[in-house]
Write a protein that holds these residues in place. Structure first.
Motif, PDB file in Angstrom:
ATOM      1  N   SER A   1     -18.115  -9.789 -19.848  1.00 31.56           N
ATOM      2  CA  SER A   1     -18.983  -9.218 -20.826  1.00 31.56           C
ATOM      3  C   SER A   1     -19.820 -10.339 -21.582  1.00 31.56           C
ATOM      4  O   SER A   1     -20.942  -9.953 -21.839  1.00 31.56           O
ATOM      5  CB  SER A   1     -17.993  -8.576 -21.790  1.00 31.56           C
ATOM      6  OG  SER A   1     -17.338  -9.623 -22.662  1.00 31.56           O
TER       7      SER A   1
ATOM      8  N   LYS B   1     -12.525 -10.182 -17.869  1.00 31.93           N
ATOM      9  CA  LYS B   1     -13.214  -9.044 -18.316  1.00 31.93           C
ATOM     10  C   LYS B   1     -14.060  -9.415 -19.714  1.00 31.93           C
ATOM     11  O   LYS B   1     -15.343  -9.379 -19.754  1.00 31.93           O
ATOM     12  CB  LYS B   1     -12.708  -7.843 -18.822  1.00 31.93           C
ATOM     13  CG  LYS B   1     -11.958  -7.146 -17.618  1.00 31.93           C
ATOM     14  CD  LYS B   1     -11.094  -5.913 -17.765  1.00 31.93           C
ATOM     15  CE  LYS B   1     -10.975  -5.179 -16.505  1.00 31.93           C
ATOM     16  NZ  LYS B   1     -10.193  -3.912 -16.616  1.00 31.93           N
ATOM     17  N   TYR B   2     -13.224 -10.374 -20.585  1.00 33.54           N
ATOM     18  CA  TYR B   2     -14.131 -10.936 -21.520  1.00 33.54           C
ATOM     19  C   TYR B   2     -15.169 -11.911 -21.317  1.00 33.54           C
ATOM     20  O   TYR B   2     -16.357 -11.748 -21.766  1.00 33.54           O
ATOM     21  CB  TYR B   2     -13.108 -11.544 -22.748  1.00 33.54           C
ATOM     22  CG  TYR B   2     -13.779 -12.252 -23.927  1.00 33.54           C
ATOM     23  CD1 TYR B   2     -14.545 -11.313 -24.810  1.00 33.54           C
ATOM     24  CD2 TYR B   2     -13.918 -13.393 -23.924  1.00 33.54           C
ATOM     25  CE1 TYR B   2     -15.087 -11.907 -25.854  1.00 33.54           C
ATOM     26  CE2 TYR B   2     -14.834 -14.093 -25.027  1.00 33.54           C
ATOM     27  CZ  TYR B   2     -15.097 -13.330 -26.079  1.00 33.54           C
ATOM     28  OH  TYR B   2     -15.916 -13.784 -27.262  1.00 33.54           O
TER      29      TYR B   2
ATOM     30  N   SER C   1     -15.804  -3.552 -20.490  1.00 34.77           N
ATOM     31  CA  SER C   1     -14.890  -3.414 -21.660  1.00 34.77           C
ATOM     32  C   SER C   1     -13.729  -4.162 -21.491  1.00 34.77           C
ATOM     33  O   SER C   1     -13.314  -4.495 -20.070  1.00 34.77           O
ATOM     34  CB  SER C   1     -14.700  -2.235 -21.735  1.00 34.77           C
ATOM     35  OG  SER C   1     -13.473  -1.719 -21.177  1.00 34.77           O
TER      36      SER C   1
END
Length: 305
Positions: free
Chosen positions: A264, A260-261, A271
């Motif tokens: 992003s 997820k990082y 998030s």
């Protein structure tokens, strides 16, 4: 029943959540578009990467419906969401997922028998389940949680011989086992998709149909290139294999928080919130490792132009 599952790359989709813990469908819509823009051949929704063991049945069904609707036939969608231990509840889960219009419903291999129960018991339950969920192709996912139950080549052939199975997500990470499984299902509609990056090229050469693993959340375009060029561009395939095999060590970090990082950082409104992991434990060095991997990815992309 259409049993023609497309060959290629099937990301195990992550589920975006809001910071309050609800499924973030606005972010999921953009994530679906990103996967498709990367050239993937299908989407595996509602799987362990999706944190399905931490989703309610209604959430699992809603996710499968949403992904199928948004994909709109541009790529195929399969889904699992099969997490219960009681047979009656498993039937309900699979029936509900089948009703969403996915191309195949995927059985989780460790849900069908305990670690001490025999393959005979396992297969008896498979026959009962596929009888309860007719008119839709089935898949099998050798999910490692809560325990990993790998299928023997003989058991996989029994599944293939039913004529109901089109997909296996193999997690053996073993080229010899993969070769034996491919030999066992030769001539059937059941296709093997490798979840392990390090053995991917070797498995494609043996006849595997593609890749379905967590690393397709990081650089799916490289997996697409590898699965499409492995026989026509052997030097490129070797280069890609060397990268994806080494890069897959990031799996040992805080997945799916790290995925997820990464997403992003690629500009997606995802998030870090997860239900399966504490995103607060994702430290600065973890972020640097993901960022540095992405730098190497961009360098490789320039070489491949």
């Amino acid at each position: 029943m259409a049993m023609n599952i497309p060959k290629g790359v099937w990301p195990t989709m992550v589920t975006p959540f809001t910071n309050t813990g609800k499924v973030d469908y606005a972010a999921l819509e953009q994530l679906i578009e990103w996967y498709i823009d990367q050239g993937v051949h299908g989407l595996f929704a509602v799987c362990q990467s999706s944190e399905m063991f931490y989703l309610t049945l209604e959430e699992r069904v809603s996710l499968a419906q949403f992904v199928t609707s948004l994909a709109a036939g541009r790529v195929s969608v399969i889904a699992s969401g099969h997490i219960s231990e009681q047979f009656e509840e498993q039937v309900e889960e699979l029936q509900r997922i089948a009703e969403t219009g996915v191309q195949a419903v995927v059985l989780v291999s460790n849900r069908l028998a305990g670690p001490d129960e025999s393959d005979e018991i396992w297969f008896e339950r498979v026959l009962q389940l596929i009888d309860q969920v007719p008119n839709v192709p089935m898949g099998i996912y050798e999910c490692p949680y809560p325990y990993k139950r790998l299928l023997s080549p003989q058991l996989l052939k029994q599944c293939a011989d039913t004529g109901r199975f089109a997909f296996l997500k193999d997690t053996s990470c073993d080229v010899q086992q993969i070769a034996a499984k491919l030999e066992a299902v030769k001539g059937s509609s059941l296709q093997l998709f490798n979840a392990n990056s390090a053995t991917l090229l070797a498995s494609l050469r043996l006849g595997a149909s593609g890749f379905s693993g967590v690393m397709a959340n990081f650089h799916p375009d490289l997996y697409v290139r590898l699965t499409e060029c492995w026989d026509s561009e052997p030097a490129i395939a070797e280069m890609l294999q060397s990268f994806v095999g080494a890069a897959s060590l990031i799996e040992l970090q805080m997945y799916p928080v790290n995925a997820k990082y990464h997403l992003s950082k690629r500009g997606l409104p995802v998030s870090l919130h997860c239900r399966s992991k504490d995103a607060g434990a994702f430290r600065e060095n973890h972020k640097l490792e993901v960022e540095q991997l992405d730098t190497v990815y961009r360098m490789l992309k320039k070489l491949l132009v």
